[in-house]
Design a protein around this motif. Sequence first.
Motif, PDB file in Angstrom:
ATOM      1  N   GLU A   1      43.585  45.561  37.681  1.00 19.10           N
ATOM      2  CA  GLU A   1      44.253  44.451  37.009  1.00 19.10           C
ATOM      3  C   GLU A   1      45.602  44.916  36.466  1.00 19.10           C
ATOM      4  OE1 GLU A   1      41.296  41.185  35.584  1.00 19.10           O
ATOM      5  OE2 GLU A   1      41.200  42.859  34.181  1.00 19.10           O
TER       6      GLU A   1
ATOM      7  N   PHE B   1      33.230  44.039  36.853  1.00 18.02           N
ATOM      8  CA  PHE B   1      34.274  44.697  37.630  1.00 18.02           C
ATOM      9  C   PHE B   1      33.625  45.736  38.550  1.00 18.02           C
ATOM     10  CE2 PHE B   1      36.392  43.400  33.709  1.00 18.02           C
ATOM     11  CZ  PHE B   1      37.562  42.828  34.179  1.00 18.02           C
TER      12      PHE B   1
ATOM     13  N   SER C   1      38.257  47.818  41.356  1.00 16.64           N
ATOM     14  CA  SER C   1      38.989  46.662  40.806  1.00 16.64           C
ATOM     15  C   SER C   1      40.246  47.141  40.086  1.00 16.64           C
ATOM     16  CB  SER C   1      38.112  45.893  39.815  1.00 16.64           C
ATOM     17  OG  SER C   1      36.932  45.429  40.426  1.00 16.64           O
TER      18      SER C   1
ATOM     19  N   SER D   1      45.254  40.378  39.702  1.00 14.31           N
ATOM     20  CA  SER D   1      44.079  41.219  39.924  1.00 14.31           C
ATOM     21  C   SER D   1      43.851  41.414  41.415  1.00 14.31           C
ATOM     22  CB  SER D   1      42.832  40.590  39.292  1.00 14.31           C
ATOM     23  OG  SER D   1      42.991  40.447  37.894  1.00 14.31           O
TER      24      SER D   1
ATOM     25  N   SER E   1      48.129  48.490  33.271  1.00 13.43           N
ATOM     26  CA  SER E   1      47.187  48.326  34.377  1.00 13.43           C
ATOM     27  C   SER E   1      45.847  48.918  33.985  1.00 13.43           C
ATOM     28  CB  SER E   1      47.702  49.015  35.638  1.00 13.43           C
ATOM     29  OG  SER E   1      48.921  48.447  36.054  1.00 13.43           O
TER      30      SER E   1
ATOM     31  N   TYR F   1      33.105  41.194  42.343  1.00 14.01           N
ATOM     32  CA  TYR F   1      33.689  40.844  41.045  1.00 14.01           C
ATOM     33  C   TYR F   1      33.191  39.454  40.656  1.00 14.01           C
ATOM     34  CZ  TYR F   1      37.415  39.201  37.877  1.00 14.01           C
ATOM     35  OH  TYR F   1      38.132  38.672  36.838  1.00 14.01           O
TER      36      TYR F   1
ATOM     37  N   LEU G   1      40.956  42.716  43.854  1.00 12.70           N
ATOM     38  CA  LEU G   1      39.526  42.833  43.603  1.00 12.70           C
ATOM     39  C   LEU G   1      38.716  43.018  44.882  1.00 12.70           C
ATOM     40  CD1 LEU G   1      39.483  39.727  41.261  1.00 12.70           C
ATOM     41  CD2 LEU G   1      39.402  42.109  40.479  1.00 12.70           C
TER      42      LEU G   1
END
Length: 234
Positions: free
Chosen positions: A31, A25, A29, A55, A3, A61, A57
């Motif tokens: 991911e 980003f 954020s 993701s 991550s 973004y 967000l």
Amino acid sequence: MSSTFYKKRTILERKQGPMQESIVFPAGSREDFMGVHRQPHSLYEDHAVRLAGISTLPAGYSVQRRHAEDHLLLFALAPGLQVEGPRTASLKLGDLLIAPKGSTYRYRTISPCKILWFHLMSDPHWNHLLQHAVRIRKALYTEEIKMLALGHLAESDRHQVDRHFFCEGYESLLVAYWERELRTNQSADEFKKMQQLHSLWAKVKEDPNRDWTTETLSQLSGFSESTLHRLTLS
């Protein structure tokens, strides 16, 4: 699973030949990457998957690619994503963005959003299915693909010696669903009607001795009698 959580606004830029990529980003954020196994003859290796993940967000973004090096499949798990190109369109829950290799596109979040995405490398396995321009359509298998991706992420995080067997199982099903999603020519509305029709015939098979009338079948399926007649003959 690996991550990345961005505590501050971060801009990543990359250029390789004609390909240009810029990703912004915003702080907050996150991911979560699905482990793309690179051992010989792994499912992901055999099917040319470069990267995959989910993701989460905030607004702000953005991704901009010129002459993208990979095919992109992006499933909207929540509204809030806007795609800009020849025309501007907002993705709704369950929409699929398909962007073939070599295309140019930009998308950004206008409100908090969650997306599931897969980068597929140029390969005969995918190239013949992804020959058209950037497009958005309703996905037919969002829920199935999302559950498989979440299962893969959870299994990758268990650190058990046999986890790769389970991950390969998830990967095999994911590849099959991508192929089905890309091969189908049915619209989401046609697909939904076919599901309703299959559900109706399942009920008929469960009770074959019942006096099934067109009126009863129409009421159970939610179709008008004329629509039911058309669908059963098509």
